[in-house]
Design an enzyme around this catalytic site. Sequence first.
Site, mmCIF file in Angstrom:
data_model
loop_
_atom_site.group_PDB
_atom_site.id
_atom_site.type_symbol
_atom_site.label_atom_id
_atom_site.label_comp_id
_atom_site.label_asym_id
_atom_site.label_seq_id
_atom_site.Cartn_x
_atom_site.Cartn_y
_atom_site.Cartn_z
ATOM 1 N N GLY A 1 37.037 30.917 27.751
ATOM 2 C CA GLY A 1 38.496 30.868 27.990
ATOM 3 C C GLY A 1 39.027 32.237 27.616
ATOM 4 O O GLY A 1 38.724 32.754 26.536
ATOM 5 N N MET B 1 37.403 49.803 35.188
ATOM 6 C CA MET B 1 36.681 50.021 36.444
ATOM 7 C C MET B 1 35.216 49.629 36.318
ATOM 8 O O MET B 1 34.320 50.299 36.843
ATOM 9 C CB MET B 1 36.830 51.492 36.861
ATOM 10 C CG MET B 1 38.284 51.924 36.964
ATOM 11 S SD MET B 1 38.503 53.643 37.398
ATOM 12 C CE MET B 1 38.195 53.605 39.154
ATOM 13 N N SER C 1 31.490 49.132 35.621
ATOM 14 C CA SER C 1 30.423 50.012 35.134
ATOM 15 C C SER C 1 30.794 51.499 35.221
ATOM 16 O O SER C 1 30.075 52.359 34.711
ATOM 17 C CB SER C 1 29.135 49.753 35.917
ATOM 18 O OG SER C 1 29.411 49.954 37.283
ATOM 19 N N ASP D 1 37.577 40.649 28.302
ATOM 20 C CA ASP D 1 38.310 40.086 27.152
ATOM 21 C C ASP D 1 37.906 40.811 25.860
ATOM 22 O O ASP D 1 38.751 41.060 24.988
ATOM 23 C CB ASP D 1 38.016 38.581 27.012
ATOM 24 C CG ASP D 1 38.289 37.811 28.302
ATOM 25 O OD1 ASP D 1 39.176 38.243 29.064
ATOM 26 O OD2 ASP D 1 37.608 36.798 28.541
HETATM 27 O O1 RIB Z 1 37.114 36.081 31.109
HETATM 28 C C1 RIB Z 1 36.027 35.217 31.000
HETATM 29 C C2 RIB Z 1 36.503 33.805 30.855
HETATM 30 O O2 RIB Z 1 37.169 33.413 32.034
HETATM 31 C C3 RIB Z 1 35.421 32.764 30.671
HETATM 32 O O3 RIB Z 1 35.066 32.574 29.334
HETATM 33 C C4 RIB Z 1 35.993 31.539 31.354
HETATM 34 O O4 RIB Z 1 36.240 30.481 30.496
HETATM 35 C C5 RIB Z 1 37.254 32.014 32.065
HETATM 36 O O5 RIB Z 1 38.383 31.682 31.357
#
Ligand code: RIB
Length: 330
Positions: free
Chosen positions: A40, A242, A244, A276
């Site tokens: 997530g 961007m 790699s 993330d």
């Molecule tokens: O950005 C990666 C995430 O996108 C994954 O963990 C998945 O759950 C989606 O939310």
Amino acid sequence: MTPIVTVIGSLNYDLVTFTTRVPRAGETYQASSFETHIGGKGLNEALAVARLSPKNKVITRMVGKIGTDDFGRNLKQCLLEAKVDVEFLETIEGPSGVAVIMVEEDSGENRILITAGANGHLTMSDEEYEKIFDKSVDGKGGFVVLQNEYPDTCKSISWLKENRPQINIAYNPSPFKPELVTRKLWRMIDFLIVNEGEAQDVAKLLLPDVIFEASIEGFKKMAIEIQKLLNQENIQTVVITMGSKGCIYYTGKEEKPSFVKAQKVDKVVDTTGAGDTFFGGVVSNLALGYDISKAISFATIASSLAIQKKGAAEGIPIYSEVIEKLHGVK
Ligand code: RIB
């Protein structure tokens, strides 16, 4: 005062299949392996901020919703282990959010399908926002981290800008929702992080008369124009990732945008959550008071470590691993 980073957003249980290739429509294909992981975008960002900060130097909070299933319990446990504050993580009747992910083994590239589950109920009243962001949270230099995996992003942005203008709003408009790309909303964002595709989509919608080439120079030009759309009061920074190749950043204060090359790695295992991790790494550094160039170098290393492990959340490194790599300590 210890900086506070509040993440509002999604928590998903990731159902991940590793495969040599993705099946075509109507085809059944034998995959290599299946794993479950914590994920997530919201949860990954919260974990990234917590793990990528030195111990007790940043307070990380997660605002979200999980279901009453085992998935939900696992998601919460993972945050507790990372010392993320879960006071505003609510458990509601029904299923947690789920992501079905296919990872191609050769490249580590992913394809993701999300089902909202409890995340779909994450909307808050003014009173709830007041409670979460009581006056003690209104510190200068604090951050709120947002994405589009819950239905209230627009309200979060406008409530915060109106009521807590000193908190930096850091936003990754993913998954991309064109209806949220308006000059009015963008004017309230303090830190925008987009990938190449998202940057092009934003440009098409908000800068239709400007022609940008799909090159590093073209994206630099785009960074200059997108930065002008953001709030000019706080941190006023745009980052275009961007993959790699690396990333471009611009705050409007430097003469021109900077391009930072990605770290080379021997084998990309799984790119899920790399963005993330990068986002959390930059925000934790900025919250600690480091400048943007330091924050980008740090996050570049953090995401290069993340893509060498399986799982979005599980792949996120800890602060000391990144520092060792940054200083070349073996
Ligand atoms: O950005 C990666 C995430 O996108 C994954 O963990 C998945 O759950 C989606 O939310």
